[in-house]
Scaffold this motif. Structure first.
Motif, short mmCIF file in Angstrom:
data_model
loop_
_atom_site.label_atom_id
_atom_site.label_comp_id
_atom_site.label_asym_id
_atom_site.label_seq_id
_atom_site.Cartn_x
_atom_site.Cartn_y
_atom_site.Cartn_z
N ALA A 138 -2.99 10.07 -0.05
CA ALA A 138 -4.09 10.99 0.67
C ALA A 138 -3.75 12.30 0.76
O ALA A 138 -4.54 13.36 0.46
CB ALA A 138 -4.40 10.33 2.20
N SER B 265 0.93 -1.08 -0.01
CA SER B 265 0.00 0.00 0.09
C SER B 265 0.92 1.29 0.01
O SER B 265 2.12 1.33 0.50
CB SER B 265 -0.81 -0.04 1.35
N ASP C 47 -3.13 7.84 12.26
CA ASP C 47 -4.34 8.46 11.63
C ASP C 47 -4.03 9.72 10.77
O ASP C 47 -3.17 10.35 11.29
CB ASP C 47 -5.38 8.93 12.72
N SER D 4 -1.73 -2.08 6.50
CA SER D 4 -1.72 -0.91 6.49
C SER D 4 -3.04 -0.59 7.49
O SER D 4 -4.27 -0.55 7.22
CB SER D 4 -2.17 -0.31 5.16
N ASN E 292 -6.00 3.64 8.67
CA ASN E 292 -6.66 4.28 7.69
C ASN E 292 -7.96 4.82 8.07
O ASN E 292 -9.02 4.29 7.96
CB ASN E 292 -7.08 3.47 6.61
N ASN F 181 -9.43 8.95 3.44
CA ASN F 181 -8.57 8.19 3.56
C ASN F 181 -8.65 7.19 2.21
O ASN F 181 -9.37 6.10 2.25
CB ASN F 181 -8.58 7.02 4.52
N LEU G 80 -7.56 4.29 -0.73
CA LEU G 80 -6.60 3.05 -0.63
C LEU G 80 -5.93 3.11 -1.81
O LEU G 80 -6.74 3.03 -2.84
CB LEU G 80 -7.34 2.07 -0.10
N TYR H 12 -14.18 6.29 2.32
CA TYR H 12 -12.86 6.49 1.91
C TYR H 12 -12.61 8.00 1.25
O TYR H 12 -11.72 8.49 0.78
CB TYR H 12 -12.35 5.77 0.49
N ASN I 136 -5.93 -3.51 4.79
CA ASN I 136 -6.22 -2.12 5.03
C ASN I 136 -7.47 -2.14 6.03
O ASN I 136 -8.47 -2.37 5.95
CB ASN I 136 -6.72 -1.34 3.78
N ASN J 157 -1.12 4.38 0.95
CA ASN J 157 -2.55 4.96 1.25
C ASN J 157 -2.43 6.43 1.73
O ASN J 157 -2.80 7.12 1.49
CB ASN J 157 -3.09 4.12 2.37
N HIS J 158 -1.41 6.42 2.78
CA HIS J 158 -1.14 7.77 3.52
C HIS J 158 -0.59 8.82 2.55
O HIS J 158 -1.03 10.02 2.55
CB HIS J 158 -0.28 7.70 4.85
#
Length: 746
Positions: A100, A94, A227, A538, A541, A178, A180, A175, A501, A96-97
């Motif tokens: 974002a 991932s 977070d 991950s 999220n 956040n 993914l 989502y 996730n 993800n962060h």
């Protein structure tokens, strides 16, 4: 070593370490750490690197099969024997962060990182997939996320020269903050020529190769272990910046160096940069290293030791080679115009000694930093959330019969079900000329293995809505769907990589979702004979705006993405999803149910979000897939397409669109019409059969004992159900093909 102004427990807390973790560091070192050392522990003991909140459950996943050449955690990626002296290295991870906050670079560097995991094993990447989640597309930020992520994947993957051959995308308001971004890559390597992520041999030189080191990505692993909040934008420097052209050079140089036979070990510098690769390689080889940080090529002047150690600048590798081969190794990297600097040597201390201009700035034991060594391991509390029991109270009789024309139109224009053409047209799917799925689509991506009659069959699958409703059942369904997609393409499921996730693991209700998902995955992987080769967890999220108490409802849907690898043994038995000719008979293989639970129809059309997961029976699913395998092997069917999101209605439409055909079907009076058409009960496949093969098909299916029924035929006209045209072909195809582009053009 400087000891003035040693950091305190408060400093540790700012770096994401718990008070008890700070005390454990003091015990390990036998003294208080300096800031560089504390920074080292903070990234290596982050959830992103240590899996401290998940490893106890990850160890319960099945890991063995006769084809496994590298078990989970042993190498940079999974490794599976595919015959003919070849192996496939594959993995999903991932980003993800970072995505974002900075969608383009977040996604681009995710693509770069997963491909480096593959070619550090000596495998040449041949295919990429991605699994993406975005918020409600009526939200401008969600559209910004999606545009940036897709451009990032395309911008990096296309330039790097590896085709993007498939994937999945879902949308839901959970989502919104956040998104993914899970990236999958697979490559081919000769068995016996695999490079390892290890270090040994006292006096062997340690090299950093590839790009120079900058301040991008510092504490990126720590950032990925918290977070998303109102303060997250201040952490943009934790987002890395990628250069795909540099990565292409690094790929070719790395494979050439590995081919010399002089490489002891090689590892990508991904999360936590130099400190991660030096510690993991040393711990695996039961050796230590002396590293000279002032020898590291840098892009910025006066970088501090902790910045050099923690930087996640892209396109870099750590390489340990046999002493005496220095000139040969450097000549190869010089040829490719890449940095190749010796920054240290291997020693027998099992410790890492980091120097800056001759001064010792950090002295840490390698094994105590890493997963499986001294990194903390937690048994988190978990508890069933209140919503779980409420969801189970759903009664189908509470839903009135709908306007079927309205539902048909709604589903054909829903972002979760429409064509992803706007996305995949931005990807280069044909570079390398091995992708077989572009003009003749299958349920999974099919990529030929050159100089053989085989192909890799790959898919990424998960419906997070199902997993939230019932984590154990929903995750087992994700594994089953992945296997079903591979089987419907003519392949044999081999192994799994996963990207788990979830929200904040310190919340008992979130951790309950995680535990249930792992249990469901284990059960299904054992049944399908698909061991887990590794992957990524991950957590965090989850958004925590000011004055909002974090809870399970502020987290994304639990989304344990399943990346599954399969093998098509004979290219002549590849199966596609498209109807072939008007007049072919349509059959439904598998057991239908009076079930609309958790379907897109119930969730988005009826507006009912409290429902259990759809019907699923693992034994029935497995038997159905074995029957479909037999049908394909005996060449008794013309097409096969699994029923999943959108149910039978969407499966029929997707199979018809490819060759501009239609269908006329009758629903089964034993079931509610909406359940039969739009329900998403698992374990069913739509097949088409030519008139010439129908008798043999019926005989073969009858012998299996698996449920099957005739439902109609392929036509040259519109979409007809029970004698009524629910929508014209022209309108259906326009909605399906163009809705996503219209939404994103706002």
């Amino acid at each position: 070593m400087e000891t003035l102004q040693l950091p305190t427990v408060e400093t540790a807390a700012k770096l994401g370490l718990l008070p008890e973790e700070y005390e454990k560091i003091n015990q390990i070192l036998g003294r208080k750490p300096n800031f560089t050392e504390l920074s080292i522990f903070s990234v290596m003991w982050s959830e992103h690197c240590s899996y401290k909140n998940s490893i106890v459950w990850l160890k319960t996943l099945p890991k063995d099969s006769p084809r496994m050449l590298a078990k989970a955690g042993e190498e940079n990626a999974g490794l599976v024997d595919i015959g003919d002296g070849l192996a496939c290295s594959f993995k999903i991870e991932s980003h993800n962060h970072p995505s974002a906050l900075e969608p383009y670079q977040g996604a681009a560097t995710g693509v770069g990182g997963i491909n480096r995991d593959i070619f550090t094993m000596g495998a040449r990447p041949i295919a990429q997939l991605n699994s993406l989640r975005f918020g409600d597309l009526s939200n401008e930020r969600s559209r910004w996320h999606m545009r940036g992520v897709v451009r990032g994947i395309a911008g990096y993957g296309n330039a790097f020269g590896v085709p993007t051959v498939g994937g999945e995308i879902y949308f839901d308001e959970c989502y919104n903050v956040n998104p993914l971004v899970n990236a999958f890559s697979a490559g081919i390597v000769e068995v016996g020529k695999v490079a390892r992520a290890t270090s040994y041999g006292v006096g062997n030189p340690v090299y950093i190769v590839g790009s120079a080191t900058g301040k991008d990505g510092i504490h990126g692993a720590t950032f990925a272990s918290e977070d998303i909040s109102d303060k997250s934008n201040a952490k943009l420097p934790a987002v890395q910046v990628g250069d795909p052209f540099q990565e292409k050079l690094l790929l070719e140089a790395s494979l050439e160096v590995i081919a010399t036979g002089k490489v002891i070990g090689i590892q990508d510098m991904g999360a936590a940069g130099i400190i991660c690769s030096t510690s993991e390689m040393s711990a695996k080889g039961k050796h230590g290293m002396e590293i000279w940080l002032d020898k590291v090529p840098t892009r910025q002047a006066n970088m501090q030791p902790f910045e050099i150690l923690l930087s996640e600048s892209q396109e870099r590798m750590l390489v340990v080679v046999e002493k005496g081969s220095e000139a040969q190794i450097k000549a190869i990297f010089d040829k490719w115009d890449l940095n190749c600097e010796q920054i240290g040597v291997v020693n027998d201390t099992e410790r890492l000694h980091f120097f800056m201009n001759g001064e010792l700035v950090a002295d840490v034991p390698a094994d105590d930093l890493v997963l499986g060594g001294g990194a903390p391991v937690y048994h988190r509390e978990y508890s069933e959330p209140a919503y779980f029991a409420e969801f189970k109270k759903f009664d189908i009789n509470s839903i009135p019969q709908p306007d079927y024309k309205a539902v048909a139109k709604h589903l054909l224009s829903h972002p979760n079900l429409v064509s992803r053409r706007w996305v995949y047209q931005q990807y280069d799917s044909m570079v390398g000329t091995a992708n077989l799925s572009t003009n003749a689509p299958s349920d999974a991506a099919v990529v030929s293995v050159k100089n053989t009659d085989k192909a890799l069959v790959m898919t990424v699958d998960c419906n997070g809505r199902y997993v939230k409703s019932d984590p154990e059942t929903g995750c087992a369904m994700a594994v089953a769907e992945a296997a079903r997609n591979i089987v419907c393409s003519g392949g044999e499921p081999l192994a799994v990589t996963n990207n788990l996730n979830f929200g904040n693991p310190y919340l008992p209700e979130v951790y309950w979702q995680f535990v249930g998902s792992v249990k469901g995955m284990s059960k299904a992987c054992i049944k399908f004979g698909t061991p887990v080769t590794g992957g990524n967890v991950s957590f965090y999220n989850q958004s925590t705006p000011k004055n909002v108490v974090a809870g399970v409802e502020s987290a994304v849907f639990p989304t344990p993405t399943i990346g599954m690898l399969g093998l098509l043994h004979d290219l002549g038995k590849r199966m596609t999803l498209d109807f072939k000719a008007a007049g072919d008979r349509l059959y439904l293989v598998g057991k239908s149910q009076n079930d609309i639970a958790c379907s897109e129809y119930l969730y988005s059309y009826c507006g009912v979000k409290a429902a259990p997961a759809p019907y699923f029976d693992l034994e029935e699913e497995f038997a159905m897939q074995q029957a479909v395998k037999q049908l394909i092997d005996q060449k008794l069917i013309a097409s096969a397409h699994d029923l999943s999101d959108g149910g039978l209605w969407i499966a029929l439409a997707e199979s018809a669109f490819v060759r501009d055909l239609g269908f006329a079907v009758k629903t089964n009076a034993a079931f509610r019409k909406d359940a039969y058409l739009f329900g998403e009960a698992a374990g069913r496949v739509l097949v088409s059969v030519s008139a010439a093969q129908e008798q043999a098909f019926v005989s073969a299916m009858t012998a299996t004992g698996v449920n099957f029924e005739t439902i109609g035929e392929v036509t040259a006209k519109d979409f007809v159900v029970d004698g009524e045209t629910l929508i014209s072909y022209a309108e259906a195809k326009d909605l399906y093909n163009n809705t996503l582009e219209r939404l994103l053009s706002k």
